[in-house]
Design a protein around this motif. Structure first.
Motif, short mmCIF file in Angstrom:
data_model
loop_
_atom_site.label_atom_id
_atom_site.label_comp_id
_atom_site.label_asym_id
_atom_site.label_seq_id
_atom_site.Cartn_x
_atom_site.Cartn_y
_atom_site.Cartn_z
N MET A 174 0.81 -1.21 0.00
CA MET A 174 0.00 0.00 0.00
C MET A 174 0.85 1.27 0.00
N ALA A 175 2.01 1.19 0.64
CA ALA A 175 2.85 2.38 0.78
C ALA A 175 3.85 2.55 -0.35
N LEU A 176 4.01 1.53 -1.16
CA LEU A 176 5.08 1.55 -2.16
C LEU A 176 4.78 2.47 -3.33
N ASP A 177 3.53 2.51 -3.76
CA ASP A 177 3.16 3.18 -5.01
C ASP A 177 3.68 4.60 -5.16
N SER A 178 3.27 5.46 -4.21
CA SER A 178 3.59 6.88 -4.36
C SER A 178 5.08 7.15 -4.29
N SER A 179 5.80 6.43 -3.40
CA SER A 179 7.23 6.68 -3.27
C SER A 179 7.97 6.23 -4.52
N VAL A 180 7.49 5.16 -5.17
CA VAL A 180 8.10 4.71 -6.42
C VAL A 180 7.82 5.71 -7.53
N MET A 181 6.57 6.16 -7.60
CA MET A 181 6.15 7.03 -8.69
C MET A 181 6.80 8.40 -8.62
N ASN A 182 7.13 8.85 -7.42
CA ASN A 182 7.70 10.19 -7.28
C ASN A 182 9.01 10.37 -8.04
N VAL A 183 9.78 9.29 -8.20
CA VAL A 183 11.06 9.42 -8.91
C VAL A 183 10.91 9.10 -10.40
N SER A 184 9.68 8.76 -10.81
CA SER A 184 9.47 8.35 -12.21
C SER A 184 8.43 9.21 -12.90
N ILE A 185 8.04 10.33 -12.30
CA ILE A 185 6.93 11.12 -12.81
C ILE A 185 7.15 11.55 -14.26
N ALA A 186 8.32 12.09 -14.55
CA ALA A 186 8.58 12.59 -15.91
C ALA A 186 8.53 11.45 -16.93
N THR A 187 9.11 10.30 -16.58
CA THR A 187 9.13 9.15 -17.48
C THR A 187 7.73 8.61 -17.72
N VAL A 188 6.94 8.50 -16.66
CA VAL A 188 5.57 8.01 -16.78
C VAL A 188 4.74 8.96 -17.64
N ALA A 189 4.90 10.26 -17.41
CA ALA A 189 4.16 11.25 -18.17
C ALA A 189 4.43 11.11 -19.67
N GLU A 190 5.69 10.97 -20.02
CA GLU A 190 6.05 10.83 -21.43
C GLU A 190 5.52 9.52 -22.01
N ASP A 191 5.53 8.47 -21.21
CA ASP A 191 5.13 7.15 -21.68
C ASP A 191 3.63 7.05 -21.96
N THR B 174 -2.71 -0.48 -14.43
CA THR B 174 -1.69 0.57 -14.46
C THR B 174 -0.47 0.13 -15.25
N ALA B 175 -0.04 -1.11 -15.05
CA ALA B 175 1.13 -1.62 -15.75
C ALA B 175 0.94 -1.60 -17.26
N LEU B 176 -0.31 -1.78 -17.71
CA LEU B 176 -0.60 -1.84 -19.15
C LEU B 176 -1.17 -0.52 -19.69
N ALA B 177 -1.29 0.50 -18.83
CA ALA B 177 -1.99 1.73 -19.20
C ALA B 177 -1.36 2.42 -20.41
N PRO B 178 -2.15 2.64 -21.49
CA PRO B 178 -1.63 3.35 -22.66
C PRO B 178 -1.86 4.86 -22.58
N SER B 179 -2.70 5.30 -21.63
CA SER B 179 -3.06 6.72 -21.56
C SER B 179 -3.30 7.12 -20.12
N LEU B 180 -3.42 8.43 -19.89
CA LEU B 180 -3.67 8.94 -18.54
C LEU B 180 -5.02 8.46 -18.02
N THR B 181 -6.02 8.38 -18.88
CA THR B 181 -7.36 7.95 -18.45
C THR B 181 -7.31 6.54 -17.86
N VAL B 182 -6.65 5.62 -18.55
CA VAL B 182 -6.53 4.25 -18.05
C VAL B 182 -5.69 4.22 -16.78
N LEU B 183 -4.66 5.05 -16.72
CA LEU B 183 -3.84 5.14 -15.51
C LEU B 183 -4.68 5.59 -14.32
#
Length: 543
Positions: free
Chosen positions: A28-45, A98-107
């Protein structure tokens, strides 16, 4: 012990039960801390912007905040274990989406909504399942390890996120979560459960009021960085000249008051409430909840600021940043495990006070150590102390809150407890971020104003354009921007020096407020009991 409940002592190996529950808390606690260092990469993807991903993070927090209390009630109605398993299935579906999300809506659907709903079922159930699977004397250690798992996840999240983003893909983190969920579902058979024989109807009016009240308040807090806490920032929404943040927080408080008023009315009519307001009159419970609030306020504020210092101010990689946070995990786990093991009869109030003092001293040392010439090593001692404080609190608070009420209320206690921690975490992160930017901006503009080499026209323009806040930029980011603007070498160096000093001023100001919050928490420790739950020591009293 509630009817139909058997402890882990008789039904399965306690370590296996604890592993399953701690794994759920870790997840439960892992998600946000992982995503914080990957925001730019996720956004582009996924074809969106950094703002879009930050919105998804906000939505995830909101969903958890809105449905945490109803999630606790669901566990009381259908059984804690069943709620835990259903939550895991929903969370796993969200992780896979989330792992398969092609867009922000699916994310948004997978991460923000499905994972948020799953977490709202899982977290209160974990609190209740610890109470149902371990005898009273073993609960402090069990709760300590479960809470430590969450804090460790936050500490190692940047390291995991950095490795995944650098060498694989951020998507592998969520794919890994799906595998963890499958493992939890397989091993969860060892967990004993307690199912109420009654099947009361759920209070849907209470669900709506509690969700809107907590959600509105937390949303106002989360938008404070963009809108301003009281005075609205330029182009930010306002009402009567006051930031919309204030109005949303007031509306949230008002709706929460209506929720409690409605619940009290149901109790008077002998109907089943979503939450019995009488619970909040219990001195021990409110004392534990208050400590949880301050712990998570300080904890999440520190977890927000320290990675910023390491990754932005010092330019460390995500891997190096995560490695520098590991000392915190060591002392946190040591305190959470060893205090209940070697000091089973110690006063909870004394341990909680020492834990808060450790948080306070850690924050003060870090604030004093920050200097223009300081390196990454300055965070080591503060991290050790802060981890020690967090571990000490984790070893006591879960047992304190649950033992304050009858065991059949443990799921509801879990819902309230997690709602409070979510609130503290949101305020801690938002407060630290706002103060950081406000102090950074003030310091930078003062430096520009006092620099005789800067023309008056530039000073005036800087004051006008930057008054809403200066972003927390690394030297490389700022130098690149100045090159594009055509600044010469001397001007660039002056701006870099001013920004470096301003960054440190911002970090010190935010840490000072977190230290002050820890100091305030000391005044509320009087509500923590002086004897362990179930203690047979002379002078012990039943809560």
């Amino acid at each position: 012990m509630a009817p139909g409940t058997e402890t882990a002592e008789g039904s399965a190996k306690p370590r296996l039960v604890l592993l399953v529950l701690a794994s759920g808390q870790f997840l439960m606690a892992l998600d946000s801390s992982v995503m914080n260092v990957s925001i730019a990469t996720v956004a582009e993807d996924v074809g969106t912007t950094v703002v879009g991903i930050q919105g998804a993070i906000t939505a995830y927090t909101l969903v958890m905040a809105m449905f945490m209390i109803p999630g606790g009630k669901v566990g009381a109605l259908i059984g804690r274990k069943r709620a835990f398993l259903i939550g895991c299935v929903i969370y796993g579906c969200g992780s896979l989406t989330t792992a398969l999300a092609p867009s922000l809506t699916v994310l948004l659907i997978g991460w923000s909504f499905l994972e948020g709903i799953g977490a709202a079922l899982i977290l209160p159930a974990i609190v209740a399942l610890v109470a149902g699977n371990f005898p009273v004397e073993r609960r402090p250690a069990a709760y300590g390890l479960v809470a430590a798992a969450a804090a460790v996840a936050i500490a190692v999240g940047p390291l995991i996120g950095g490795i995944a983003t650098a060498y694989f893909s951020w998507r592998w983190v969520f794919a890994g979560e799906v595998l963890m969920v499958l493992g939890i579902l397989v091993l969860a058979r060892s967990i004993a459960d307690a199912v109420s024989e009654e099947r009361p109807r759920i209070d849907f009016v209470g669900v709506v009021l509690s969700a809107l009240g907590l959600g509105t308040f937390v949303y106002g807090v989360l938008r404070s960085d963009e809108w301003g806490w009281f005075q609205p920032k330029p182009d930010a929404p306002a009402l009567f000249g006051i930031s919309l943040t204030v109005w949303l927080m007031l509306l949230g408080i008002g709706l929460t008051w209506l929720f409690l008023h409605w619940e009290a009315r149901l109790v008077r009519q002998y109907k089943e409430p979503l939450l019995d307001p009488a619970m909040l009159q219990n001195k021990q419970l409110t004392g534990g909840l208050t400590m949880f609030f301050f712990q998570y306020l300080v904890q999440m504020g520190v977890f927000f600021l320290v990675p910023l210092y390491l990754s932005v101010a010092l330019g460390l990689s995500a891997l190096a940043t995560g490695a520098r946070l590991l000392p915190l995990s060591v002392t946190l786990l040591a305190a959470a495990v060893l205090i209940p093991r070697f000091l089973p009869d110690v006063s909870p109030r004394r341990v909680v006070r020492l834990g808060i003092v450790a948080l306070l001293i850690g924050a003060v040392i870090l604030m004093a150590a920050l200097d223009a010439d300081a390196g990454a090593e300055v965070v080591t001692i503060p991290m050790l102390l802060i981890g020690l404080g967090m571990g000490a609190l984790a070893s006591q608070l879960g047992s304190v809150t649950v033992s304050a009420m009858p065991e059949e209320k443990s799921a509801e206690v879990g819902g309230v407890q997690n709602a409070v921690t979510n609130l503290g975490a949101s305020i801690g992160t938002a407060l630290a971020g706002s103060l950081l930017i406000a102090s950074l901006t003030s310091s930078f503009l003062a430096s520009v104003e006092q620099n005789p080499a800067v023309p008056d026209s530039v000073k005036s323009q800087a004051t006008t354009e930057l008054q809403s806040g200066i972003p927390f930029l690394s030297d490389a980011q700022l130098e690149s921007a100045l090159d594009e603007a055509g600044a010469d070498e001397e001007q660039t160096q002056q701006v870099l020096d001013a920004n470096a000093d301003a960054r440190l001023d911002g970090l010190r100001a935010a840490l000072a407020v977190l230290a002050f919050a820890a100091l305030i928490a000391l005044f509320f420790t009087q509500r923590i009991p002086t004897v362990q739950p179930g203690s047979t020591n002379p002078g012990s009293t039943k809560p």
